[in-house]
Design an enzyme around this catalytic site. Sequence first.
Site, mmCIF file in Angstrom:
data_model
loop_
_atom_site.group_PDB
_atom_site.id
_atom_site.type_symbol
_atom_site.label_atom_id
_atom_site.label_comp_id
_atom_site.label_asym_id
_atom_site.label_seq_id
_atom_site.Cartn_x
_atom_site.Cartn_y
_atom_site.Cartn_z
ATOM 1 N N GLY A 119 1.001 -1.350 -0.076
ATOM 2 C CA GLY A 119 -0.034 0.146 -0.023
ATOM 3 C C GLY A 119 0.994 1.288 0.107
ATOM 4 N N PHE A 120 0.268 2.300 -0.185
ATOM 5 C CA PHE A 120 0.826 3.570 -0.169
ATOM 6 C C PHE A 120 1.699 3.792 1.114
ATOM 7 C CE2 PHE A 120 -0.122 8.470 0.993
ATOM 8 C CZ PHE A 120 1.224 8.870 0.765
ATOM 9 N N GLY A 139 -3.680 -2.606 -2.656
ATOM 10 C CA GLY A 139 -2.154 -2.285 -2.867
ATOM 11 C C GLY A 139 -1.618 -2.609 -4.221
ATOM 12 N N VAL A 180 -4.724 -11.391 5.562
ATOM 13 C CA VAL A 180 -4.374 -11.401 6.651
ATOM 14 C C VAL A 180 -5.827 -12.070 7.621
ATOM 15 C CG1 VAL A 180 -2.434 -10.230 7.009
ATOM 16 C CG2 VAL A 180 -4.679 -9.238 7.171
ATOM 17 N N LEU A 229 -2.847 -16.548 10.638
ATOM 18 C CA LEU A 229 -1.567 -16.306 10.194
ATOM 19 C C LEU A 229 -0.468 -16.692 11.033
ATOM 20 C CD1 LEU A 229 0.233 -14.147 8.441
ATOM 21 C CD2 LEU A 229 -0.335 -12.401 10.080
ATOM 22 N N LYS A 244 -13.362 -7.107 8.176
ATOM 23 C CA LYS A 244 -12.772 -8.244 8.324
ATOM 24 C C LYS A 244 -11.383 -8.163 8.737
ATOM 25 C CE LYS A 244 -15.412 -11.898 6.107
ATOM 26 N NZ LYS A 244 -15.323 -12.790 4.945
ATOM 27 N N LYS A 276 1.574 -11.943 20.272
ATOM 28 C CA LYS A 276 1.460 -12.731 21.594
ATOM 29 C C LYS A 276 2.217 -13.828 21.638
ATOM 30 C CE LYS A 276 -1.566 -15.390 24.510
ATOM 31 N NZ LYS A 276 -2.864 -16.110 24.457
ATOM 32 N N TYR A 306 -15.626 1.527 8.041
ATOM 33 C CA TYR A 306 -14.100 1.919 8.369
ATOM 34 C C TYR A 306 -13.922 2.560 9.746
ATOM 35 C CZ TYR A 306 -9.416 3.878 7.419
ATOM 36 O OH TYR A 306 -8.242 4.230 7.485
#
Length: 313
Positions: free
Chosen positions: A10-11, A36, A57, A61, A91, A105, A145
């Site tokens: 991405g940016f 991206g 993701v 993962l 998500k 963790k 968002y």
Amino acid sequence: MRVLITGCAGFIGSHLCDRFLKEGFEVIGIDNFITGSPDNIAHLIGHPKFKFIHYNVVNYLYIDGPLDLILHFACPASPVDYMNYPIHTMKVDSLGTLNTLELAKLKSARYVFASSSEVYGDPQVHPQREDYWGYVNPVGVRSVYSEAKRFSEALCMAYWREHKVDVRIARIFNTYGERMRMDDGRVIPTFLSKALKGEPIPIYGDGSQTRSFCFIEDLVDGIFKLSITDHLKGQVINLGNPEEISILDLAKLVLEITNSNSPIQMLKGREEDPKRRCPDIRKAKELLGWEPKTSLKDGLKKTVEWLKSYLRR
């Protein structure tokens, strides 16, 4: 030191890859290219300390070997993108945050979450301090968002309080510079591309709404300092440029810098468009010794030079 960066194509994510590699880190980048671009990391392919993983993701993962730091920057960030991908947006900032926190963790890794000034909604307090809770419509068009970011912040703090994960939250305000997507709907790439093409510059509403724009190099420096500074567990820090400007004045500045004759086109206002956005960065100054160095005019000039070469491709 080994760092995992989600949203690496991405940016902002691609610039973070550059910075951490420059600082000697081994970088593992993850992206699924929903928003991206492979072009943003093409120059890194073959770098001895960079590894790219094409992955989403929101799925389970795991990364082999040690991890010292995780930066979760995967998420559609422009209104056009998160309205095109509303469920994926929620998500990636729920399941994606959970998956990366679990990995932090497991690996005892420091964790930096890319939050947003959108958590403040249409703020009733100005400028916005980190202790302001925001004014957000939980079922509005922008909620996919803003509420996803707010949930992720809550999840980060839960992992800090319950599992002692060293989390830090960066509330990022409007950012611009090289590698912006011209079609992502955000104001600076839209204004610049229209001005350079001689097309009308669209302003939604009367143009009195304000924003504060941070140049990408300054932002990346702030994120890097937030990532490497000790004794910041559980901290929430605004990162942005407090130089506030109205959208109408921004359009006039873009016309001046590009020497364009594009007309300004006034359009109907957008739903739930915040009236004012400006960060209070006293906390960043105190804890990180950070503040932006690039003025809006200088940053726009640098961006225009990059954009001209981009448009010639």
